[in-house]
Design a protein around this motif. Sequence first.
Motif, PDB file in Angstrom:
ATOM      1  N   PRO A 103     103.280  98.494  67.726  1.00 44.88           N
ATOM      2  CA  PRO A 103     102.504  97.246  67.800  1.00 44.88           C
ATOM      3  C   PRO A 103     101.628  97.052  66.573  1.00 44.88           C
ATOM      4  O   PRO A 103     101.140  98.010  65.969  1.00 44.88           O
ATOM      5  CB  PRO A 103     101.670  97.416  69.078  1.00 44.88           C
ATOM      6  N   SER A 104     101.431  95.801  66.209  1.00 38.53           N
ATOM      7  CA  SER A 104     100.591  95.445  65.068  1.00 38.53           C
ATOM      8  C   SER A 104      99.150  95.292  65.529  1.00 38.53           C
ATOM      9  O   SER A 104      98.851  95.292  66.722  1.00 38.53           O
ATOM     10  CB  SER A 104     101.086  94.134  64.453  1.00 38.53           C
ATOM     11  N   THR A 242     102.039  92.254  76.397  1.00 39.27           N
ATOM     12  CA  THR A 242     102.501  92.152  75.019  1.00 39.27           C
ATOM     13  C   THR A 242     102.681  90.692  74.628  1.00 39.27           C
ATOM     14  O   THR A 242     102.918  89.822  75.470  1.00 39.27           O
ATOM     15  CB  THR A 242     103.835  92.900  74.810  1.00 39.27           C
ATOM     16  N   LEU A 243     102.570  90.453  73.319  1.00 34.93           N
ATOM     17  CA  LEU A 243     102.826  89.146  72.733  1.00 34.93           C
ATOM     18  C   LEU A 243     103.774  89.341  71.567  1.00 34.93           C
ATOM     19  O   LEU A 243     103.515  90.163  70.679  1.00 34.93           O
ATOM     20  CB  LEU A 243     101.520  88.506  72.243  1.00 34.93           C
ATOM     21  N   SER A 244     104.877  88.622  71.548  1.00 33.84           N
ATOM     22  CA  SER A 244     105.824  88.689  70.437  1.00 33.84           C
ATOM     23  C   SER A 244     106.213  87.282  70.029  1.00 33.84           C
ATOM     24  O   SER A 244     106.137  86.343  70.834  1.00 33.84           O
ATOM     25  CB  SER A 244     107.056  89.510  70.811  1.00 33.84           C
ATOM     26  N   ARG A 253     100.046  94.495  71.535  1.00 32.00           N
ATOM     27  CA  ARG A 253      99.967  95.076  72.870  1.00 32.00           C
ATOM     28  C   ARG A 253      98.504  95.127  73.307  1.00 32.00           C
ATOM     29  O   ARG A 253      97.635  95.557  72.547  1.00 32.00           O
ATOM     30  CB  ARG A 253     100.539  96.494  72.902  1.00 32.00           C
ATOM     31  N   GLY A 254      98.243  94.701  74.549  1.00 30.56           N
ATOM     32  CA  GLY A 254      96.900  94.755  75.110  1.00 30.56           C
ATOM     33  C   GLY A 254      96.262  93.375  75.167  1.00 30.56           C
ATOM     34  O   GLY A 254      96.318  92.612  74.206  1.00 30.56           O
ATOM     35  N   ARG A 255      95.663  93.056  76.312  1.00 26.27           N
ATOM     36  CA  ARG A 255      95.129  91.707  76.477  1.00 26.27           C
ATOM     37  C   ARG A 255      93.990  91.412  75.513  1.00 26.27           C
ATOM     38  O   ARG A 255      93.824  90.272  75.076  1.00 26.27           O
ATOM     39  CB  ARG A 255      94.686  91.493  77.924  1.00 26.27           C
ATOM     40  N   THR A 308     102.717  90.202  82.096  1.00 25.02           N
ATOM     41  CA  THR A 308     102.933  91.425  81.326  1.00 25.02           C
ATOM     42  C   THR A 308     103.523  91.166  79.949  1.00 25.02           C
ATOM     43  O   THR A 308     103.470  92.047  79.090  1.00 25.02           O
ATOM     44  CB  THR A 308     103.859  92.381  82.088  1.00 25.02           C
ATOM     45  N   ALA A 309     104.107  89.988  79.725  1.00 24.34           N
ATOM     46  CA  ALA A 309     104.687  89.698  78.412  1.00 24.34           C
ATOM     47  C   ALA A 309     104.700  88.203  78.166  1.00 24.34           C
ATOM     48  O   ALA A 309     105.091  87.424  79.039  1.00 24.34           O
ATOM     49  CB  ALA A 309     106.093  90.264  78.294  1.00 24.34           C
TER      50      ALA A 309
END
Length: 344
Positions: A103-104, A242-244, A253-255, A308-309
């Motif tokens: 993750p970035s 996650t956000l992509s 990753r992580g809210r 969750t995503a």
Amino acid sequence: MSEIAVDVAGDGGARQGGAPGELADRLEAHRAELTGYCYRMLGSAFEAEDAVQETMVRAWRSYARFEGRSSLRSWLYRIATNVCLDLLKGSRRRARPMDLASPSSVDTPVGNGLPEATWIGPVPDGRVLAEAADPAEAAVARESIRLAFVSALQRLAPRQRAVLILREVLSWSASEVAELLGSSVAAVNSALQRARATLAVDEAPAAPPLDDAQQALLKRYVDAFERFDMEALTALLHEDSTLSMPPYALWLRGREDIVRWMRGPGRGCEGSHLVPLTANGRPAFGQYRAGGEPWAIQVIETAGGRITALQSFLDTERLFPLFGLPMRWPDPSGGGSGEPVPGS
């Protein structure tokens, strides 16, 4: 005239025996399930549709030699498998951003977008899910087009991929698969065992159809996103969500990081309007930014009452027409007439 007839007009295909319209209708009846099969094999809705069209054209042209030695459905799957195996020769496997790197951070530059062939792409449910009378079969079909599952399939060698899909998703017998692939039952069972071992870490429980609680969660998500209420959005996200954003490799990753991103680089999403869709067996949305600009197809994953995503696909020029969405929305706030403006 059907898509098949259009593609073969003038090449002699229509001179096969029988009524051309009747044959075209019989072939077209299998289009959705064949598209789902090719999508699982290839990881791209556009490549899958091209593969199915090539399958239909080959079937049309060679129907006089078919002779009914197997069912029409089995014959079409044999042709589709060969088309997919040809397309996969020498190609690199498609993936999701989280399959390629760690993750970035929020401060990581977005960078340049990677080529379309890098990514697993979304697909509208209606293009790939044939009607199923059995709810259990319908659930399996939805799970088998989940983005994570399709991405996992791409790690398999192409013939292993075909074996696993035919055996586990479509419930073909080992002997049927062996006949289709021109192989032995022992070889098919061996390939299936190896494929199962490779995918074991990716197994997940099937998601039930959307119930009232999940519908309420999605309604709250739309409300929070369109109002750009980050406190409300935080309450909806799982702590490890996650956000992509394909075509970019960056993912979070992580809210906390997701909300920081939305308040910083993602601030341009303020004022967006979300149009409900379904994609990959999951709830999805077409996102229009303020001013009606198409921005993304969002595919949402949920579990345990949380999101969750958030998977946003930014290739709007190709994806919005695929999902039947206009290329401009007149009132992203959701007010007014809400009537779309057709794209040019």
